[in-house]
Design a protein around this motif. Structure first.
Motif, short mmCIF file in Angstrom:
data_model
loop_
_atom_site.label_atom_id
_atom_site.label_comp_id
_atom_site.label_asym_id
_atom_site.label_seq_id
_atom_site.Cartn_x
_atom_site.Cartn_y
_atom_site.Cartn_z
N LEU A 158 0.81 -1.21 0.00
CA LEU A 158 0.00 0.00 0.00
C LEU A 158 0.85 1.27 0.00
O LEU A 158 0.49 2.26 -0.65
N TRP A 159 1.99 1.24 0.69
CA TRP A 159 2.81 2.47 0.76
C TRP A 159 3.33 2.89 -0.61
O TRP A 159 3.53 4.08 -0.86
N THR A 160 3.54 1.92 -1.51
CA THR A 160 4.13 2.24 -2.80
C THR A 160 3.13 2.18 -3.95
O THR A 160 3.52 2.13 -5.11
N LEU A 161 1.83 2.21 -3.61
CA LEU A 161 0.80 2.23 -4.64
C LEU A 161 0.45 3.67 -5.04
O LEU A 161 0.23 4.52 -4.18
N ARG A 162 0.42 3.91 -6.32
CA ARG A 162 -0.19 5.15 -6.79
C ARG A 162 -1.70 5.00 -6.56
O ARG A 162 -2.24 3.90 -6.67
N GLN A 168 5.28 -2.97 12.49
CA GLN A 168 4.39 -3.21 11.36
C GLN A 168 2.97 -3.46 11.88
O GLN A 168 2.78 -3.75 13.06
N PHE A 169 2.02 -3.39 10.96
CA PHE A 169 0.63 -3.49 11.35
C PHE A 169 -0.11 -4.40 10.36
O PHE A 169 0.16 -4.38 9.16
N LEU A 170 -1.07 -5.15 10.89
CA LEU A 170 -2.02 -5.88 10.06
C LEU A 170 -3.32 -5.07 10.05
O LEU A 170 -3.88 -4.79 11.11
N ILE A 171 -3.77 -4.71 8.85
CA ILE A 171 -5.00 -3.95 8.70
C ILE A 171 -6.01 -4.86 8.04
O ILE A 171 -5.78 -5.37 6.95
N THR A 172 -7.12 -5.09 8.71
CA THR A 172 -8.16 -5.97 8.16
C THR A 172 -9.46 -5.20 8.02
O THR A 172 -9.73 -4.22 8.73
N ASP A 211 1.47 -3.54 6.54
CA ASP A 211 2.30 -2.42 6.10
C ASP A 211 2.76 -1.65 7.33
O ASP A 211 2.49 -2.06 8.47
N SER A 212 3.45 -0.55 7.09
CA SER A 212 3.94 0.29 8.18
C SER A 212 4.05 1.71 7.68
O SER A 212 3.72 2.01 6.52
N THR A 213 4.52 2.58 8.54
CA THR A 213 4.88 3.95 8.14
C THR A 213 6.39 3.93 7.96
O THR A 213 7.15 4.25 8.87
N SER A 215 1.44 8.23 10.21
CA SER A 215 0.64 7.36 11.07
C SER A 215 -0.02 6.28 10.23
O SER A 215 -0.45 6.55 9.10
N ILE A 216 -0.15 5.09 10.79
CA ILE A 216 -0.83 4.00 10.08
C ILE A 216 -2.31 4.30 9.91
O ILE A 216 -2.99 3.70 9.06
N GLU A 217 -2.82 5.26 10.67
CA GLU A 217 -4.23 5.63 10.54
C GLU A 217 -4.52 6.23 9.16
O GLU A 217 -5.65 6.17 8.69
N ALA A 218 -3.50 6.79 8.49
CA ALA A 218 -3.70 7.28 7.13
C ALA A 218 -4.09 6.13 6.21
O ALA A 218 -4.95 6.28 5.33
N THR A 219 -3.48 4.98 6.41
CA THR A 219 -3.82 3.79 5.63
C THR A 219 -5.19 3.27 6.03
O THR A 219 -6.03 2.96 5.16
N ALA A 220 -5.45 3.16 7.32
CA ALA A 220 -6.74 2.67 7.79
C ALA A 220 -7.88 3.56 7.32
O ALA A 220 -8.96 3.05 6.97
#
Length: 239
Positions: free
Chosen positions: A120-124, A231-235, A147-149, A189-194
């Motif tokens: 996810l971090w490297t996805l456009r 690192q974090f698991l986001i489900t 993923d992670s920050t 923050s990983i919350e940006a991904t969540a």
């Protein structure tokens, strides 16, 4: 050259060293067991899984070994070549094919789960990718992303002893034009991904810190150019 061309070139060029590190890691029983547990906990029931951005096949091969019917896609030919070498030795190998993680070409409702690891971090346009992933899931299907920050201080800070800048071609290929299209690359923050997972329409979104993996990274080390980070698991679940 497009931004995605730059990204593909970087990961194809790094395929050998990247894969060698992960092969060494998984030869350590404690590390293999910890990652097996991450994916078994996230996907306890075997089903049809899309592993988006499979790279050298870490998740695809592990899930296939756990009895899942896995399709792994990636746009890096070098990474896929490594994944296919390892898959050839499995009794239940994943199907590995060239494919864009942002816009996978499968009919709606094709999968019980979508997984990704360090993608996810490297996805456009990750928000677009997540909407497409949700469309590919059957009702009740699961998203499981690790993923992670990785670069909260920026991808190109002052070089340190393990700065990813020091790896050949990284600074050239992950330039500012590319980074402008990767909204999670420098998230603090990983919350940006969540938040993007929720915005894509997933319900029951949970962020789980992978503290066991962190302790193993401290004990055994991480890939060249990376710092030890939680690192974090986001489900999430498709409804």
């Amino acid at each position: 050259m497009t931004a995605q061309d730059n990204i593909n070139r970087y990961w194809t060029g790094r395929a050998d060293s990247y894969d060698a590190h992960h092969v060494d890691q998984l030869a350590t029983p404690a590390i293999r067991a910890a990652w097996e547990d991450v994916w078994r906990t996230a996907l306890p029931t075997p089903g049809r899984v899309l592993d988006a951005g499979t790279g050298t096949g870490h998740v695809s091969l592990m899930l296939a070994g756990q009895g899942h019917d896995v399709v792994g896609i990636d746009l890096s030919p070098g990474m896929l070549a490594k994944a296919r070498e390892k898959a050839a030795a499995l009794p239940n190998p994943p199907e590995l094919r060239v494919g864009d993680a942002v816009a996978p070409e499968f009919p709606p409702g094709s999968f019980d789960a979508v997984t990704s690891r360090y993608v996810l971090w490297t996805l456009r346009t990750p928000e677009t990718a997540l909407r497409h992933w949700r469309r590919l899931l059957r009702p009740g299907g699961v998203l499981a992303a690790v993923d992670s920050t990785w670069f909260p201080g920026g991808v190109h800070p002052s070089p340190g002893p393990r700065a990813l800048d020091d790896l050949p071609t990284f600074r050239d290929l992950y330039d500012r034009d590319v980074l402008s299209l990767l909204p999670l690359a420098e998230a603090s923050s990983i919350e940006a991904t969540a938040d993007l997972v929720r915005a894509a329409g997933f319900s029951d979104v949970v962020v789980t810190p992978l503290t066991d993996i962190l302790e193993l990274d401290r004990r055994f080390g991480v890939a060249d150019g990376h710092e030890i980070q939680l690192q974090f698991l986001i489900t999430g679940r498709a409804t």
